[in-house]
Design a protein around this motif. Structure first.
Motif, short mmCIF file in Angstrom:
data_model
loop_
_atom_site.label_atom_id
_atom_site.label_comp_id
_atom_site.label_asym_id
_atom_site.label_seq_id
_atom_site.Cartn_x
_atom_site.Cartn_y
_atom_site.Cartn_z
N SER A 127 0.81 -1.23 0.00
CA SER A 127 0.00 0.00 0.00
C SER A 127 0.83 1.27 0.00
O SER A 127 0.39 2.31 -0.48
CB SER A 127 -0.94 0.00 1.22
OG SER A 127 -1.82 -1.09 1.16
N SER A 128 2.03 1.22 0.55
CA SER A 128 2.88 2.40 0.62
C SER A 128 4.11 2.20 -0.27
O SER A 128 4.65 1.09 -0.36
CB SER A 128 3.32 2.67 2.06
OG SER A 128 4.28 3.70 2.12
N GLU A 129 4.55 3.28 -0.90
CA GLU A 129 5.71 3.20 -1.77
C GLU A 129 7.02 3.14 -1.00
O GLU A 129 8.02 2.62 -1.52
CB GLU A 129 5.74 4.40 -2.72
CG GLU A 129 4.59 4.45 -3.71
CD GLU A 129 4.70 5.62 -4.66
OE1 GLU A 129 5.67 6.40 -4.50
OE2 GLU A 129 3.85 5.76 -5.53
N ASP A 130 7.03 3.69 0.20
CA ASP A 130 8.31 3.85 0.89
C ASP A 130 8.36 3.24 2.29
O ASP A 130 9.33 3.47 3.02
CB ASP A 130 8.69 5.33 0.97
CG ASP A 130 7.57 6.17 1.58
OD1 ASP A 130 6.60 5.58 2.08
OD2 ASP A 130 7.68 7.41 1.56
N ALA A 131 7.34 2.49 2.71
CA ALA A 131 7.36 1.94 4.06
C ALA A 131 6.52 0.67 4.14
O ALA A 131 5.59 0.46 3.34
CB ALA A 131 6.85 2.97 5.08
N ASP B 237 -3.78 0.29 16.12
CA ASP B 237 -2.68 1.17 15.75
C ASP B 237 -2.11 0.79 14.40
O ASP B 237 -2.10 -0.39 14.02
CB ASP B 237 -1.56 1.09 16.79
CG ASP B 237 -1.92 1.81 18.07
OD1 ASP B 237 -3.10 2.17 18.21
OD2 ASP B 237 -1.04 2.00 18.92
N VAL B 238 -1.63 1.79 13.69
CA VAL B 238 -1.00 1.59 12.39
C VAL B 238 0.38 2.23 12.43
O VAL B 238 0.52 3.41 12.80
CB VAL B 238 -1.83 2.20 11.25
CG1 VAL B 238 -1.12 2.01 9.91
CG2 VAL B 238 -3.22 1.57 11.21
N PHE B 239 1.41 1.46 12.06
CA PHE B 239 2.78 1.95 12.06
C PHE B 239 3.38 1.81 10.67
O PHE B 239 3.28 0.75 10.06
CB PHE B 239 3.64 1.16 13.04
CG PHE B 239 3.15 1.19 14.46
CD1 PHE B 239 3.52 2.20 15.33
CD2 PHE B 239 2.29 0.20 14.93
CE1 PHE B 239 3.06 2.23 16.63
CE2 PHE B 239 1.84 0.21 16.24
CZ PHE B 239 2.22 1.23 17.09
N ASN B 240 3.98 2.89 10.18
CA ASN B 240 4.78 2.84 8.96
C ASN B 240 6.23 2.68 9.37
O ASN B 240 6.78 3.54 10.07
CB ASN B 240 4.61 4.12 8.14
CG ASN B 240 3.27 4.20 7.45
OD1 ASN B 240 2.32 3.57 7.88
ND2 ASN B 240 3.18 4.96 6.37
N VAL B 241 6.87 1.58 8.96
CA VAL B 241 8.23 1.31 9.41
C VAL B 241 9.15 1.04 8.22
O VAL B 241 8.71 0.59 7.15
CB VAL B 241 8.27 0.11 10.38
CG1 VAL B 241 7.35 0.34 11.57
CG2 VAL B 241 7.91 -1.18 9.68
N THR B 242 10.42 1.30 8.44
CA THR B 242 11.47 0.96 7.48
C THR B 242 12.65 0.36 8.25
O THR B 242 12.67 0.38 9.48
CB THR B 242 11.97 2.21 6.72
OG1 THR B 242 12.66 3.08 7.63
CG2 THR B 242 10.81 2.96 6.06
N ASP B 243 13.63 -0.16 7.50
CA ASP B 243 14.87 -0.54 8.16
C ASP B 243 15.71 0.70 8.38
O ASP B 243 15.29 1.82 8.07
CB ASP B 243 15.62 -1.62 7.37
CG ASP B 243 16.02 -1.15 5.97
OD1 ASP B 243 16.08 0.08 5.73
OD2 ASP B 243 16.29 -2.02 5.12
#
Length: 443
Positions: free
Chosen positions: A23-27, A69-75
């Motif tokens: 759903s997200s391009e960057d996370a 809760d919704v979290f957008n995460v990356t490394d």
């Protein structure tokens, strides 16, 4: 009966976790739905940050006894989480009731401490303190396997894990433990800290070092401002956090907004402090940019009431400010990599002391017989370390063992005004600031 009913509700509504990489391009988007309990938000964030994931955005909602809760995460380098092993671990862990709702009081975490002896220290910070602590441990044949040390507002706290140098196991002999405790307490109290110096042995079980450090420093009242000559430094407004407290009377919440420089584990530190102060986050939003983070929370005390007194408002602001600043990297970063041995930390910190360096923060770890230690240091006046001192230290330690990294954030400042406000205005139908009564601020 209430406890049994709560268990029944959780069994009927087990946690559900959805991990979405499309759903997200960057996370990577992680959505957690479960029955709400005090402390569950902190536990979820802790699990994610312990995996060294970066939370770039978060949307928190827990009204009506339900946590969603919704979290957008990356490394750490900004990429989506693609590792199937990590994804499966997140899914399995967050859907485990026993992990999300630990029964232990005052500590959270998943690392057993039976294989080492955990020592907690607190006292007045001073040059050379850490060197003296590690020298005592080396003399007592205690090998440090890992440790975390924080300093803030002239206070110091540490959680140190040690093993016997010969057996490589936890130290259990009561007489030896009593000797360790006595000698370390003498080091901590120095000449003028008879009342506040503390040295304790953590009980067996599960501990989380960073959570404990927050609790130790909070109990030590490190949020109380240092006055006199250091006041100008600790209250450098342009480089420090901006915290504002509002009263949302229409919905009977207290609203806290925070704007500060972004850094790893910032959200964990904030939520950890709110949880330890017995506040519940009902709604929240977190946005991070290239250099700064914006956080907003709608909270109440665990008794269901919003903040009501001026003293409580001021204390909340000071405690949150301290939570943000404790882990802030300050000064020069020195990374030591070499074969581990008894007395290594004593020797390294002695060299720092002899070169008039102060250790502001440290992360000590060993793995496979190798030591990887990170120190953040300044000179004794709190200023950056000069190049001559760096060269002298590297020559004494060994240029191949010590790597130097200047922290660009040390002198950088937050950008000027221009942060976007993410107030939940539409959600709560608060259309103008007239609906919000400003009840405290730190800017």
């Amino acid at each position: 009966m209430d406890d049994e009913y709560a268990k029944f509700i959780r069994r009927m509504n087990p946690p559900r976790v959805v991990i979405d990489n499309d759903s997200s391009e960057d996370a990577t988007i992680i959505q957690v739905d479960c029955v709400n309990e005090h402390g569950i938000l902190l536990q979820v964030i802790q699990i994610l940050t312990d995996l060294n994931l970066v939370i770039t955005k978060a949307y928190i909602s827990s009204d009506g006894g339900w946590f969603m809760d919704v979290f957008n995460v990356t490394d750490q380098v900004g990429n989506k989480v693609r590792d199937e092993e990590i994804i499966n671990y997140i899914q399995k862990t967050l859907e485990n009731d026993e992990v999300l709702l630990p029964s232990l009081r005052g500590t959270v975490g998943l690392v057993p401490s039976e294989d080492h002896t955990s020592i907690e220290l607190s006292g007045t910070d001073r040059p050379g303190l850490l060197s003296e602590v590690f020298a005592v441990l080396a003399d007592l044949h205690c090998n440090v396997v890992n440790a975390a040390i924080w300093t803030h507002n002239a206070r110091a706290a540490a959680v140190v894990h040690v093993v016997d140098d010969v057996t490589d196991c936890a130290i259990e002999d009561p007489k030896r433990l009593a000797t360790i405790k006595k000698l370390l307490h003498n080091v901590l109290k120095g000449n003028n800290d008879l009342k506040t110096a503390k040295m304790t042995l953590s009980p067996p079980g599960f501990t989380h070092r960073e959570r404990r450090l927050h609790q130790i420093m909070f109990a030590d009242r490190d949020y109380v401002k240092v006055r006199k000559g250091e006041q100008g430094k600790v209250e450098d407004l342009k480089s420090g956090p901006c915290i504002t407290v509002y009263d949302c009377s229409e919905k009977d919440y207290t609203v806290i907004t925070m704007r500060s420089r972004d850094r790893p584990k910032l959200l964990f530190d904030i939520v950890c402090t709110l949880t330890d102060m017995q506040y519940v986050v009902f709604h929240g939003v977190v946005h991070t940019g290239k250099m700064e983070a914006y956080q907003e929370f709608y909270i109440r005390h665990v008794d269901g009431l919003p903040i009501s007194s001026e003293a409580e408002r001021e204390r909340v602001i000071l405690c949150l400010e301290a939570a943000i600043e404790r882990r802030t990297s300050e000064g020069l970063e020195l990374e030591l990599g070499t074969e581990d041995r008894l007395g290594l930390l004593s020797d390294i910190t002695r060299i720092f002391r002899e070169n008039s360096l102060c250790i502001k923060r440290a992360e000590i770890s060993t793995e496979g017989g190798k030591a990887k230690d990170i120190f953040y240091v300044t000179d004794v006046t709190g200023n950056p370390v000069d190049q001559k001192t760096v060269d002298s230290i590297r020559e004494q330690v060994g240029p191949n063992m010590l790597h130097v990294k200047w922290n660009s954030c040390y002198s950088a400042k937050l950008p000027e005004e221009g942060t976007i406000s993410y107030l939940f205005g539409n959600l709560f139908k608060v259309r103008t600031l007239q609906n919000l009564k400003l009840i405290g601020s730190y800017t």
